[in-house]
Design a protein around this motif. Structure first.
Motif, PDB file in Angstrom:
ATOM      1  N   VAL A   1     -14.292 -12.326  -5.747  1.00  0.00           N
ATOM      2  CA  VAL A   1     -14.396 -11.766  -4.355  1.00  0.00           C
ATOM      3  C   VAL A   1     -13.456 -10.523  -4.251  1.00  0.00           C
ATOM      4  CG1 VAL A   1     -14.070 -12.254  -1.658  1.00  0.00           C
ATOM      5  CG2 VAL A   1     -14.964 -13.929  -3.241  1.00  0.00           C
ATOM      6  N   TRP A   2     -12.381 -10.470  -4.845  1.00  0.00           N
ATOM      7  CA  TRP A   2     -11.424  -9.515  -4.685  1.00  0.00           C
ATOM      8  C   TRP A   2     -12.012  -8.140  -5.565  1.00  0.00           C
ATOM      9  CZ3 TRP A   2      -7.441  -8.047  -2.060  1.00  0.00           C
ATOM     10  CH2 TRP A   2      -6.623  -6.950  -2.673  1.00  0.00           C
ATOM     11  N   ALA A   3     -12.549  -8.686  -6.781  1.00  0.00           N
ATOM     12  CA  ALA A   3     -13.271  -7.457  -7.585  1.00  0.00           C
ATOM     13  C   ALA A   3     -14.500  -6.866  -6.563  1.00  0.00           C
ATOM     14  CB  ALA A   3     -13.841  -8.232  -8.850  1.00  0.00           C
ATOM     15  N   ALA A   4     -15.035  -7.780  -5.900  1.00  0.00           N
ATOM     16  CA  ALA A   4     -16.265  -7.182  -5.118  1.00  0.00           C
ATOM     17  C   ALA A   4     -15.849  -6.411  -3.865  1.00  0.00           C
ATOM     18  CB  ALA A   4     -17.235  -8.300  -4.511  1.00  0.00           C
ATOM     19  N   LEU A   5     -14.736  -6.534  -3.563  1.00  0.00           N
ATOM     20  CA  LEU A   5     -14.271  -5.710  -2.351  1.00  0.00           C
ATOM     21  C   LEU A   5     -13.211  -4.524  -2.746  1.00  0.00           C
ATOM     22  CD1 LEU A   5     -12.721  -8.797  -0.024  1.00  0.00           C
ATOM     23  CD2 LEU A   5     -14.684  -7.332   0.169  1.00  0.00           C
ATOM     24  N   THR A   6     -12.709  -4.492  -4.015  1.00  0.00           N
ATOM     25  CA  THR A   6     -12.015  -3.485  -4.374  1.00  0.00           C
ATOM     26  C   THR A   6     -12.451  -2.453  -5.543  1.00  0.00           C
ATOM     27  OG1 THR A   6     -10.661  -5.015  -6.116  1.00  0.00           O
ATOM     28  CG2 THR A   6      -9.756  -4.776  -3.548  1.00  0.00           C
ATOM     29  N   GLU A   7     -13.435  -3.105  -6.306  1.00  0.00           N
ATOM     30  CA  GLU A   7     -13.837  -2.379  -7.471  1.00  0.00           C
ATOM     31  C   GLU A   7     -15.192  -1.351  -7.063  1.00  0.00           C
ATOM     32  OE1 GLU A   7     -14.898  -4.826 -10.873  1.00  0.00           O
ATOM     33  OE2 GLU A   7     -12.707  -5.537 -10.726  1.00  0.00           O
ATOM     34  N   ALA A   8     -15.185  -0.156  -7.335  1.00  0.00           N
ATOM     35  CA  ALA A   8     -16.240   0.910  -6.689  1.00  0.00           C
ATOM     36  C   ALA A   8     -17.430   0.447  -7.200  1.00  0.00           C
ATOM     37  CB  ALA A   8     -15.700   2.406  -7.271  1.00  0.00           C
ATOM     38  N   GLU A   9     -17.576   0.147  -8.469  1.00  0.00           N
ATOM     39  CA  GLU A   9     -19.028  -0.280  -8.801  1.00  0.00           C
ATOM     40  C   GLU A   9     -19.324  -1.622  -8.264  1.00  0.00           C
ATOM     41  OE1 GLU A   9     -16.024  -0.167 -11.288  1.00  0.00           O
ATOM     42  OE2 GLU A   9     -16.295   1.811 -11.618  1.00  0.00           O
ATOM     43  N   ARG A  10     -18.698  -2.591  -7.928  1.00  0.00           N
ATOM     44  CA  ARG A  10     -18.925  -3.735  -7.159  1.00  0.00           C
ATOM     45  C   ARG A  10     -19.358  -3.398  -5.703  1.00  0.00           C
ATOM     46  NH1 ARG A  10     -17.490  -8.511  -9.096  1.00  0.00           N
ATOM     47  NH2 ARG A  10     -19.127  -9.315  -7.883  1.00  0.00           N
ATOM     48  N   LEU A  11     -18.558  -2.492  -5.195  1.00  0.00           N
ATOM     49  CA  LEU A  11     -18.728  -2.118  -3.824  1.00  0.00           C
ATOM     50  C   LEU A  11     -19.977  -1.295  -3.758  1.00  0.00           C
ATOM     51  CD1 LEU A  11     -15.333  -0.847  -2.789  1.00  0.00           C
ATOM     52  CD2 LEU A  11     -16.694  -2.767  -1.724  1.00  0.00           C
ATOM     53  N   GLU A  12     -20.382  -0.581  -4.852  1.00  0.00           N
ATOM     54  CA  GLU A  12     -21.765   0.040  -4.657  1.00  0.00           C
ATOM     55  C   GLU A  12     -23.134  -1.057  -4.442  1.00  0.00           C
ATOM     56  OE1 GLU A  12     -21.436   2.828  -7.703  1.00  0.00           O
ATOM     57  OE2 GLU A  12     -20.086   4.105  -6.606  1.00  0.00           O
TER      58      GLU A  12
ATOM     59  N   SER B   1     -23.813   3.226  -0.934  1.00  0.00           N
ATOM     60  CA  SER B   1     -24.423   3.572  -2.317  1.00  0.00           C
ATOM     61  C   SER B   1     -23.501   4.394  -3.223  1.00  0.00           C
ATOM     62  CB  SER B   1     -25.651   4.657  -1.986  1.00  0.00           C
ATOM     63  OG  SER B   1     -25.290   5.707  -1.169  1.00  0.00           O
ATOM     64  N   GLU B   2     -22.364   4.935  -2.895  1.00  0.00           N
ATOM     65  CA  GLU B   2     -21.477   5.712  -3.657  1.00  0.00           C
ATOM     66  C   GLU B   2     -20.029   5.517  -2.952  1.00  0.00           C
ATOM     67  OE1 GLU B   2     -20.221  10.479  -4.914  1.00  0.00           O
ATOM     68  OE2 GLU B   2     -22.084   9.927  -4.136  1.00  0.00           O
ATOM     69  N   VAL B   3     -19.107   4.813  -3.987  1.00  0.00           N
ATOM     70  CA  VAL B   3     -17.761   4.449  -3.565  1.00  0.00           C
ATOM     71  C   VAL B   3     -16.788   5.143  -4.525  1.00  0.00           C
ATOM     72  CG1 VAL B   3     -16.288   2.570  -3.256  1.00  0.00           C
ATOM     73  CG2 VAL B   3     -18.628   2.432  -2.650  1.00  0.00           C
ATOM     74  N   SER B   4     -15.622   5.699  -3.822  1.00  0.00           N
ATOM     75  CA  SER B   4     -14.486   6.096  -4.576  1.00  0.00           C
ATOM     76  C   SER B   4     -13.268   5.200  -3.959  1.00  0.00           C
ATOM     77  CB  SER B   4     -14.135   7.456  -4.871  1.00  0.00           C
ATOM     78  OG  SER B   4     -12.922   7.797  -5.129  1.00  0.00           O
ATOM     79  N   LEU B   5     -12.562   4.317  -4.539  1.00  0.00           N
ATOM     80  CA  LEU B   5     -11.594   3.525  -3.867  1.00  0.00           C
ATOM     81  C   LEU B   5     -10.207   3.332  -4.814  1.00  0.00           C
ATOM     82  CD1 LEU B   5     -10.350   1.792  -1.637  1.00  0.00           C
ATOM     83  CD2 LEU B   5     -11.326  -0.322  -2.653  1.00  0.00           C
ATOM     84  N   ASP B   6      -9.165   4.051  -4.534  1.00  0.00           N
ATOM     85  CA  ASP B   6      -7.979   3.553  -5.109  1.00  0.00           C
ATOM     86  C   ASP B   6      -7.263   2.310  -4.439  1.00  0.00           C
ATOM     87  OD1 ASP B   6      -5.440   3.691  -6.330  1.00  0.00           O
ATOM     88  OD2 ASP B   6      -5.025   5.651  -5.795  1.00  0.00           O
ATOM     89  N   ALA B   7      -7.416   1.247  -4.890  1.00  0.00           N
ATOM     90  CA  ALA B   7      -6.952   0.022  -4.143  1.00  0.00           C
ATOM     91  C   ALA B   7      -5.431  -0.147  -4.397  1.00  0.00           C
ATOM     92  CB  ALA B   7      -7.927  -1.191  -4.478  1.00  0.00           C
ATOM     93  N   ARG B   8      -4.799   0.866  -4.203  1.00  0.00           N
ATOM     94  CA  ARG B   8      -3.247   0.683  -4.047  1.00  0.00           C
ATOM     95  C   ARG B   8      -2.634   1.156  -2.587  1.00  0.00           C
ATOM     96  NH1 ARG B   8      -1.398   4.530  -8.648  1.00  0.00           N
ATOM     97  NH2 ARG B   8      -3.277   5.717  -7.732  1.00  0.00           N
ATOM     98  N   THR B   9      -1.621   0.751  -2.005  1.00  0.00           N
ATOM     99  CA  THR B   9      -1.100   1.011  -0.851  1.00  0.00           C
ATOM    100  C   THR B   9      -0.949   2.911  -0.871  1.00  0.00           C
ATOM    101  OG1 THR B   9       0.008  -0.925  -0.571  1.00  0.00           O
ATOM    102  CG2 THR B   9       1.051   1.038   0.820  1.00  0.00           C
ATOM    103  N   GLY B  10      -1.612   3.133   0.132  1.00  0.00           N
ATOM    104  CA  GLY B  10      -1.460   4.641   0.230  1.00  0.00           C
ATOM    105  C   GLY B  10      -2.731   5.405  -0.356  1.00  0.00           C
ATOM    106  N   GLY B  11      -3.553   4.700  -1.480  1.00  0.00           N
ATOM    107  CA  GLY B  11      -4.849   5.046  -1.822  1.00  0.00           C
ATOM    108  C   GLY B  11      -5.770   5.606  -0.930  1.00  0.00           C
ATOM    109  N   GLU B  12      -6.767   6.338  -1.357  1.00  0.00           N
ATOM    110  CA  GLU B  12      -7.790   6.857  -0.616  1.00  0.00           C
ATOM    111  C   GLU B  12      -9.142   6.118  -0.877  1.00  0.00           C
ATOM    112  OE1 GLU B  12      -9.745  11.064   0.892  1.00  0.00           O
ATOM    113  OE2 GLU B  12      -8.917  10.804  -1.189  1.00  0.00           O
ATOM    114  N   GLY B  13      -9.959   5.849  -0.050  1.00  0.00           N
ATOM    115  CA  GLY B  13     -11.333   5.391  -0.324  1.00  0.00           C
ATOM    116  C   GLY B  13     -12.307   6.158   0.533  1.00  0.00           C
ATOM    117  N   ILE B  14     -13.412   6.422  -0.334  1.00  0.00           N
ATOM    118  CA  ILE B  14     -14.558   7.281   0.353  1.00  0.00           C
ATOM    119  C   ILE B  14     -15.804   6.382   0.154  1.00  0.00           C
ATOM    120  CG2 ILE B  14     -15.829   9.396   0.188  1.00  0.00           C
ATOM    121  CD1 ILE B  14     -13.321  10.676  -1.033  1.00  0.00           C
TER     122      ILE B  14
END
Length: 113
Positions: free
Chosen positions: A16-27, A32-45
């Motif tokens: 479940v964590w992988a599905a919530l934090t890995e861009a490929e899994r979120l897609e 349809s397109e995800v960029s996520l730096d799953a660290r405190t202060g990271g950016e998600g688009i």
């Protein structure tokens, strides 16, 4: 205003964590397109096929337990994972002037089952 959902998933917490934090899994289930730096202060688009885009900053991360994202509209989405008999309990809290992502997280149920 706050939306709170509890979703019981027939999958281990690390899946479940992988599905919530890995861009490929979120897609696979969220945008349809995800960029996520799953660290405190990271950016998600998060971009959808209709051209809609949402940006977020990661406010808090507790690996495989908690993720909090603050969106540009000042909305806050908090995701908490707990081990449960037969899988993982995902608790989603969204406080926002616009309620989209928390309701869309219900799609995760079908994606992981």
């Amino acid at each position: 205003m706050e939306v709170r959902r509890e979703i019981m998933l027939d999958a281990p917490r690390e899946e479940v964590w992988a599905a919530l934090t890995e861009a490929e899994r979120l897609e696979e289930w969220f945008a349809s397109e995800v960029s996520l730096d799953a660290r405190t202060g990271g950016e998600g688009i998060f971009r959808w096929g209709d051209g809609d885009e949402r940006r977020a900053v990661v406010e808090e991360v507790d690996e495989e337990r908690r993720l909090a994202l603050r969106f540009e509209d000042e909305g806050l989405v908090e995701l908490e994972l707990e081990d449960a008999p037969g899988g993982t309990l995902l608790v989603v809290r969204e406080s926002s002037p616009q309620f989209g992502p928390a309701l869309e997280l219900s799609a995760l149920c079908g994606a992981l089952v």
